[in-house]
Design a protein around this motif. Structure first.
Motif, PDB file in Angstrom:
ATOM      1  N   GLU A   1      -0.379 -44.223   2.944  1.00  0.00           N
ATOM      2  CA  GLU A   1       0.218 -42.999   3.480  1.00  0.00           C
ATOM      3  C   GLU A   1       0.125 -42.962   5.001  1.00  0.00           C
ATOM      4  O   GLU A   1       0.974 -42.413   5.675  1.00  0.00           O
ATOM      5  CB  GLU A   1      -0.514 -41.776   2.909  1.00  0.00           C
ATOM      6  CG  GLU A   1      -0.457 -41.671   1.414  1.00  0.00           C
ATOM      7  CD  GLU A   1      -1.442 -40.653   0.873  1.00  0.00           C
ATOM      8  OE1 GLU A   1      -2.140 -39.985   1.654  1.00  0.00           O
ATOM      9  OE2 GLU A   1      -1.514 -40.539  -0.352  1.00  0.00           O
ATOM     10  N   LEU A   2      -0.969 -43.553   5.494  1.00  0.00           N
ATOM     11  CA  LEU A   2      -1.254 -43.487   6.923  1.00  0.00           C
ATOM     12  C   LEU A   2      -1.994 -44.754   7.327  1.00  0.00           C
ATOM     13  O   LEU A   2      -2.867 -45.230   6.603  1.00  0.00           O
ATOM     14  CB  LEU A   2      -2.121 -42.255   7.210  1.00  0.00           C
ATOM     15  CG  LEU A   2      -2.594 -42.028   8.638  1.00  0.00           C
ATOM     16  CD1 LEU A   2      -1.431 -41.742   9.572  1.00  0.00           C
ATOM     17  CD2 LEU A   2      -3.594 -40.878   8.671  1.00  0.00           C
TER      18      LEU A   2
ATOM     19  N   GLN B   1      -5.051 -43.936   1.825  1.00  0.00           N
ATOM     20  CA  GLN B   1      -4.258 -43.689   0.621  1.00  0.00           C
ATOM     21  C   GLN B   1      -4.911 -42.557  -0.147  1.00  0.00           C
ATOM     22  O   GLN B   1      -6.133 -42.558  -0.320  1.00  0.00           O
ATOM     23  CB  GLN B   1      -4.208 -44.933  -0.280  1.00  0.00           C
ATOM     24  CG  GLN B   1      -3.400 -46.064   0.307  1.00  0.00           C
ATOM     25  CD  GLN B   1      -3.404 -47.270  -0.601  1.00  0.00           C
ATOM     26  OE1 GLN B   1      -4.441 -47.855  -0.834  1.00  0.00           O
ATOM     27  NE2 GLN B   1      -2.232 -47.625  -1.097  1.00  0.00           N
ATOM     28  N   GLN B   2      -4.116 -41.617  -0.608  1.00  0.00           N
ATOM     29  CA  GLN B   2      -4.599 -40.467  -1.367  1.00  0.00           C
ATOM     30  C   GLN B   2      -5.772 -39.787  -0.657  1.00  0.00           C
ATOM     31  O   GLN B   2      -6.804 -39.479  -1.244  1.00  0.00           O
ATOM     32  CB  GLN B   2      -4.984 -40.887  -2.789  1.00  0.00           C
ATOM     33  CG  GLN B   2      -3.804 -41.423  -3.560  1.00  0.00           C
ATOM     34  CD  GLN B   2      -4.182 -41.899  -4.945  1.00  0.00           C
ATOM     35  OE1 GLN B   2      -5.340 -41.876  -5.348  1.00  0.00           O
ATOM     36  NE2 GLN B   2      -3.182 -42.326  -5.696  1.00  0.00           N
ATOM     37  N   GLU B   3      -5.622 -39.605   0.651  1.00  0.00           N
ATOM     38  CA  GLU B   3      -6.580 -38.909   1.508  1.00  0.00           C
ATOM     39  C   GLU B   3      -7.939 -39.598   1.605  1.00  0.00           C
ATOM     40  O   GLU B   3      -8.932 -38.982   1.963  1.00  0.00           O
ATOM     41  CB  GLU B   3      -6.762 -37.456   1.050  1.00  0.00           C
ATOM     42  CG  GLU B   3      -5.487 -36.640   1.119  1.00  0.00           C
ATOM     43  CD  GLU B   3      -5.683 -35.187   0.722  1.00  0.00           C
ATOM     44  OE1 GLU B   3      -6.826 -34.772   0.485  1.00  0.00           O
ATOM     45  OE2 GLU B   3      -4.674 -34.472   0.671  1.00  0.00           O
TER      46      GLU B   3
ATOM     47  N   ALA C   1       4.468 -46.643   5.926  1.00  0.00           N
ATOM     48  CA  ALA C   1       3.424 -45.662   6.207  1.00  0.00           C
ATOM     49  C   ALA C   1       3.600 -45.076   7.608  1.00  0.00           C
ATOM     50  O   ALA C   1       4.155 -45.699   8.507  1.00  0.00           O
ATOM     51  CB  ALA C   1       2.052 -46.312   6.103  1.00  0.00           C
TER      52      ALA C   1
END
Length: 185
Positions: free
Chosen positions: A3-4, A23-25, A41
């Motif tokens: 994600e980042l 991923q997934q915080e 991402a």
């Protein structure tokens, strides 16, 4: 899929700048800059700034108006709010600290924290820090003298009851004899 990606991060324990994959915080990987990661991402360049994982706090006496010696099963939602608050402050894990109080209060708090569903917050409870009641009366600070206990195996067992496994750190006065008096050197 990441994600980042945090690029050019200086990470404690690594000699070179790294990429941190979220991923997934959660951090899912720390990889060298030479590793090529997917472009889908969101990327943030930290320009060599330090980045560290969240802290571990070994002594938190309470938060948000709740002192841990006052814990009971009715406080589960507040306990989760505290964990969320601590996580937002950068604390990933902590030891709720129970200070000197009555044996009944200690055991009620320990029972609450020993419950498997005690916390569903992102800041994890690692166990309990029991600060007292086995303290030197002349060095007790704010600990109430009426709740201090002599340091004996029997008294420790009585204070911990069925909850010894949840206690990970104990603050006590090893200079005391079994009656609670200071052993002369």
């Amino acid at each position: 899929m990441p994600e980042l990606i945090l690029n050019h991060a200086r990470i404690p324990g690594y000699k070179e700048l790294q990429q941190v994959v979220i991923q997934q915080e959660r951090v899912s990987a720390i990889v060298p800059l030479s590793d090529h990661l997917p472009n889908q991402a969101v990327e943030v360049d930290l320009n060599g700034e330090w980045l560290s994982l969240g802290g571990v706090d070994l002594q938190i006496n309470g938060a948000l108006g709740l002192a841990f010696p006052d814990l009971s099963n009715e406080n589960q939602s507040k306990l989760n709010q505290i964990g969320e608050f601590l996580w937002q402050q950068g604390v990933d894990a902590y030891l709720p600290t129970i200070v000197t109080t009555s044996i009944e209060n200690i055991q009620r708090s320990l029972a609450t924290l020993a419950t498997p569903a005690a916390s569903t917050s992102p800041a994890h409870i690692l166990g309990v820090h029991l600060e007292g009641p086995f303290l030197n009366p002349s060095k007790r600070g704010a600990h109430p003298e009426e709740h201090l206990q002599p340091l004996t195996i029997e008294t420790v067992k009585r204070v911990l009851g069925d909850y010894a496994a949840v206690v990970k750190v104990m603050t006590l006065a090893p200079e005391l004899d079994t009656t609670g008096n200071v052993i002369p050197y």
